[in-house]
Design a protein around this motif. Structure first.
Motif, short mmCIF file in Angstrom:
data_model
loop_
_atom_site.label_atom_id
_atom_site.label_comp_id
_atom_site.label_asym_id
_atom_site.label_seq_id
_atom_site.Cartn_x
_atom_site.Cartn_y
_atom_site.Cartn_z
N MET A 182 0.84 -1.21 0.00
CA MET A 182 0.00 0.00 0.00
C MET A 182 0.88 1.25 0.00
O MET A 182 1.87 1.33 0.73
CB MET A 182 -0.91 0.00 1.25
N ILE A 183 0.51 2.21 -0.81
CA ILE A 183 1.22 3.50 -0.82
C ILE A 183 0.73 4.29 0.40
O ILE A 183 -0.46 4.28 0.70
CB ILE A 183 0.90 4.31 -2.11
N GLU A 184 1.65 4.94 1.09
CA GLU A 184 1.26 5.59 2.34
C GLU A 184 1.96 6.93 2.53
O GLU A 184 3.18 7.00 2.44
CB GLU A 184 1.66 4.62 3.47
N PHE A 185 1.20 7.97 2.74
CA PHE A 185 1.77 9.27 3.07
C PHE A 185 1.03 9.82 4.28
O PHE A 185 -0.16 10.10 4.22
CB PHE A 185 1.64 10.27 1.92
N ILE A 186 1.73 9.91 5.39
CA ILE A 186 1.11 10.41 6.62
C ILE A 186 1.66 11.80 6.88
O ILE A 186 2.84 12.07 6.64
CB ILE A 186 1.42 9.47 7.81
N GLU A 187 0.81 12.68 7.39
CA GLU A 187 1.23 14.06 7.67
C GLU A 187 2.39 14.05 8.67
O GLU A 187 2.33 13.37 9.69
CB GLU A 187 0.06 14.85 8.23
N THR A 188 3.42 14.77 8.35
CA THR A 188 4.58 14.82 9.23
C THR A 188 4.59 16.16 9.98
O THR A 188 3.81 17.05 9.69
CB THR A 188 5.88 14.72 8.41
N ILE A 228 -5.13 16.18 -15.16
CA ILE A 228 -4.42 15.01 -15.73
C ILE A 228 -5.39 14.10 -16.49
O ILE A 228 -5.13 12.91 -16.70
CB ILE A 228 -3.63 14.22 -14.64
N GLY A 229 -6.53 14.69 -16.89
CA GLY A 229 -7.45 13.99 -17.78
C GLY A 229 -8.42 13.04 -17.11
O GLY A 229 -8.99 12.17 -17.76
N LEU A 230 -8.63 13.20 -15.81
CA LEU A 230 -9.55 12.31 -15.11
C LEU A 230 -10.86 13.02 -14.80
O LEU A 230 -10.87 14.18 -14.41
CB LEU A 230 -8.91 11.79 -13.81
N GLU A 231 -11.93 12.31 -14.96
CA GLU A 231 -13.26 12.84 -14.68
C GLU A 231 -13.68 12.34 -13.30
O GLU A 231 -13.48 11.17 -12.99
CB GLU A 231 -14.21 12.31 -15.75
N PRO A 288 -4.08 17.85 4.56
CA PRO A 288 -4.81 18.48 3.45
C PRO A 288 -4.23 18.12 2.08
O PRO A 288 -3.27 17.35 2.00
CB PRO A 288 -4.65 19.97 3.76
N ILE A 289 -4.80 18.77 1.06
CA ILE A 289 -4.42 18.43 -0.31
C ILE A 289 -3.08 19.06 -0.69
O ILE A 289 -2.98 20.28 -0.84
CB ILE A 289 -5.47 18.94 -1.33
N ASP A 290 -2.09 18.21 -0.79
CA ASP A 290 -0.81 18.64 -1.37
C ASP A 290 -0.89 18.18 -2.83
O ASP A 290 -0.81 17.00 -3.12
CB ASP A 290 0.33 17.94 -0.62
N LYS A 291 -1.10 19.15 -3.70
CA LYS A 291 -1.44 18.83 -5.09
C LYS A 291 -0.43 17.87 -5.75
O LYS A 291 -0.82 16.85 -6.33
CB LYS A 291 -1.52 20.13 -5.91
N ALA A 292 0.85 18.20 -5.62
CA ALA A 292 1.87 17.38 -6.29
C ALA A 292 1.87 15.96 -5.74
O ALA A 292 1.95 14.98 -6.50
CB ALA A 292 3.24 18.02 -6.12
N ARG A 293 1.79 15.86 -4.43
CA ARG A 293 1.82 14.53 -3.81
C ARG A 293 0.57 13.74 -4.18
O ARG A 293 0.63 12.56 -4.51
CB ARG A 293 1.93 14.66 -2.29
N PHE A 294 -0.57 14.43 -4.13
CA PHE A 294 -1.84 13.77 -4.43
C PHE A 294 -1.84 13.23 -5.85
O PHE A 294 -2.15 12.06 -6.10
CB PHE A 294 -3.00 14.75 -4.22
N LEU A 295 -1.45 14.07 -6.79
CA LEU A 295 -1.45 13.63 -8.19
C LEU A 295 -0.40 12.55 -8.41
O LEU A 295 -0.59 11.65 -9.24
CB LEU A 295 -1.24 14.82 -9.14
N GLY A 296 0.70 12.61 -7.66
CA GLY A 296 1.73 11.58 -7.77
C GLY A 296 1.18 10.21 -7.37
O GLY A 296 1.42 9.21 -8.06
N ALA A 318 -1.37 4.03 -13.20
CA ALA A 318 -0.31 4.09 -14.23
C ALA A 318 -0.77 3.46 -15.54
O ALA A 318 -0.61 4.05 -16.61
CB ALA A 318 0.95 3.42 -13.71
N ARG A 319 -1.38 2.29 -15.42
CA ARG A 319 -1.78 1.58 -16.65
C ARG A 319 -2.88 2.32 -17.38
O ARG A 319 -2.81 2.56 -18.58
CB ARG A 319 -2.27 0.17 -16.29
N GLU A 320 -3.91 2.74 -16.62
CA GLU A 320 -5.04 3.42 -17.24
C GLU A 320 -4.62 4.73 -17.91
O GLU A 320 -5.06 5.06 -19.01
CB GLU A 320 -6.13 3.72 -16.19
N LEU A 321 -3.74 5.48 -17.21
CA LEU A 321 -3.31 6.77 -17.76
C LEU A 321 -2.46 6.56 -19.00
O LEU A 321 -2.52 7.34 -19.95
CB LEU A 321 -2.54 7.57 -16.70
N GLU A 322 -1.67 5.47 -18.99
CA GLU A 322 -0.83 5.17 -20.16
C GLU A 322 -1.69 4.84 -21.36
O GLU A 322 -1.47 5.32 -22.47
CB GLU A 322 0.08 3.98 -19.80
#
Lengths: 463, 119
Positions: A1-7, B19-22, B97-105, B112-116
């Motif tokens: 599982m990918i995991e990012f917890i607030e630090t 990034i093209g997602l609905e 909260p929403i960290d845009k770069a991390r969230f999209l990453g 990965a497969r679907e976006l490819e």
């Protein structure tokens, strides 16, 4: 599982001292208020943070409302060393939204911030002034609705927010933004005779420990220069009192106090004007050089030129003494700012490996201090730091009630923090004689008698 | 996406659109469960604290049903429930909260497969 917890990431204030007061900086993604009266340094603090955090990754958004136009903000900003022209408009984006809010109403602020988040993902958002929005809000209810929407947006999105405003203590009790704020920093300015004293105080900081109390600061070209309140150190485990005796530098004195001063202890040297305190204190400091140690002489009355003359009269070459570790710290009694002075003194002792220190005289500190209790707390903390780090100190204190050799009520306030009290007096018979008496010498069977002492070219000699 | 917070819904919809997602947003888990069963999405993003059916329970239901188990599941929450997210079968946990770069990453990695294929 990918995991990012607030630090527990922190946002630097651009000042190591303020970061330390905040337990490492502002918690990332928090909503904070910077409050203070006009001219207290709020905007400088906000800009200092903006530019110190500016990088290419995510910009800083600086929104001005109704306090100052952007042009004016930018004009004064250029005087500071943290200002970086290349960052303006790229890493630090200024936007004057006053006109838009006046036209569309305060609700438009939510759209402004939302648009900015979509457009360039700011990592810090500063709104200066937020308090001014109250003045154009049609009602308390409208202001609360806007705040609710705004904080909802700013909580959802990862950004650290600073609401700047000329808030008073009463505002802090009544206005809704103080309830939602994670952190509140108050900047205070109090006028004292011919100069101002400025203080920074953390009122609240959710999710973080912080250093309580009033921390003195001044505004310099580098921004806020803060002097964190000095507190009594926590005694480290395994700390043992040093029982090494070191020569005082005053001929004949060591024999009266068990062979010398105990390292790390504090001596109060009290006596009337002309009794020989400065000569004794200089001898005490200069003795450090003989032992290969650095000494700091803190002086409020004689400027460096005058002190050099005094040293030469004692047969000491000032330049040579300086090269061997005799350090001088001079502050004019007129310009004394107690907090900054004591913190600077403490820094110098630590950074320059000082092992002996003289404060000549503590009475000057008392005259300059607006709060005597604060001064005593500071001095007490200072001598405790000295005890732990093995710095032997001498506090000169001028008695003003005659020449007979009693310490007086004012001096008595220093006696509890002193391990030794050496009392000087002058007696007038056919000719004036100087006397010395050891009133207190903690942990030592001292000689209780009154002794004559002389001052000559060789220094001070106890007979 | 299952999240009762309007701002989170609006921001994520915009960012995912870049990034093209609905995205379709639901404020309660029950409605999202029904929608997922009728039209399986590539990714489900859910808050632990959601009305009627919370994100963790929704995840368990979908991951234990072979018709919906293939959809990727991201728990995106204000609560640090990483362990419970793993126990419920989620593919990723991300705290707000929403960290845009991390969230999209994270989304890019999960899809990965679907976006490819779509690119």
């Amino acid at each position: 599982m990918i995991e990012f917890i607030e630090t527990d990431e922190r946002v630097t204030t651009g000042s190591a001292e303020i970061d330390a007061i905040l337990g490492g900086g502002f918690p990332v993604n928090s909503i904070n208020i910077i409050m203070g009266q006009p001219g207290s340094g709020k905007t400088v603090f906000a800009e200092q943070m903006a530019f110190h955090n500016a990088d290419d990754a995510r910009p800083i958004l600086y929104l001005t409302t109704f306090s100052e136009p952007v042009a004016k903000v930018l004009k004064y900003l250029q005087r500071f060393t943290f200002y970086d022209e290349a960052s303006v408009g790229t890493a630090v984006i200024y936007d004057d939204v006053g006109a838009r809010l006046a036209h569309e109403g305060i609700e438009a602020l939510v759209d402004v911030v939302s648009d900015a988040i979509h457009a360039f993902s700011p990592k810090i958002i500063i709104i200066d002034s937020y308090k001014a929005l109250h003045d154009i809000s049609p009602s308390v209810a409208a202001m609360r609705r806007m705040l609710y929407e705004l904080t909802g947006l700013l909580t959802a999105y990862a950004t650290t927010v600073f609401l700047v405003g000329e808030y008073s203590d009463e505002d802090a009790k009544a206005l809704p933004e103080f309830a939602v704020a994670d952190g509140i920093i108050q900047l205070l300015r109090s006028e004292k005779s011919t100069r101002d004293e400025r203080f920074l105080r953390v009122v609240k900081l959710r999710g973080s420990g912080y250093f309580e109390g009033m921390h003195s600061f001044r505004i310099t070209r580098d921004g806020l220069d803060v002097f964190p309140r000095l507190v009594t150190p926590e005694v480290p485990e395994g700390y043992e009192m040093d029982m090494e005796r070191i020569p005082s530098g005053i001929v004949g004195l060591d024999a009266l106090i068990g062979g010398g001063l105990l390292r790390g202890r504090t001596t109060l040297l009290a006596g009337p004007s002309g009794a020989g305190k400065t000569t004794m204190a200089l001898r005490f400091a200069l003795q450090a050089l003989e032992d290969g140690e650095a000494a700091l002489y803190v002086n409020f009355q004689e400027n460096p030129t005058q002190l050099a003359t005094t040293l030469r009269a004692m047969g000491v070459d000032p330049a040579q003494a300086a090269s061997r570790g005799f350090k001088l710290m001079y502050a004019s009694p007129v310009e004394l700012q107690i907090d900054s002075l004591i913190v600077t003194l403490f820094r110098r002792v630590r950074e320059e490996h000082v092992k002996r220190i003289v404060i000549d005289a503590v009475g000057d500190l008392m005259s300059a201090a607006s709060d005597q209790d604060r001064l005593h707390d500071f001095l007490y903390a200072l001598v405790q730091h000295f005890a732990i780090s093995g710095v032997t100190s001498l506090l000169n204190f001028e008695t003003t009630h005659g020449t007979d050799g009693s310490i007086g009520a004012a001096g008595g306030r220093f006696s509890y923090m002193s391990d030794n009290i050496v009392l000087l007096a002058m007696e007038m018979d056919e000719m004036m004689t100087r006397t010395v008496r050891i009133v207190k010498s903690r942990g030592t069977a001292q000689d209780l008698a009154t002794h004559r002492f002389t001052i000559g070219a060789e220094g001070a000699t106890v007979v | 996406m299952v999240d009762g917070d309007r701002h989170t819904g609006e921001l994520l919809t915009t960012f995912l659109g870049e990034i093209g997602l609905e995205t379709t947003c639901y404020s309660d888990g029950d409605a999202a469960l029904a929608a997922t069963r009728s039209d399986l999405p590539a990714l489900i993003i859910a808050e632990v604290v959601a009305a009627r059916l919370g994100g963790l329970d929704l995840c368990r239901k979908l991951k234990s049903d072979e018709r919906t188990a293939s959809a990727k599941f991201l728990i995106f929450s204000v609560i640090g429930a990483a362990k419970r997210a793993r126990d419920s079968g989620a593919d990723a946990f991300l705290s707000k909260p929403i960290d845009k770069a991390r969230f999209l990453g994270v989304v890019r990695t999960l899809l990965a497969r679907e976006l490819e294929i779509s690119s």
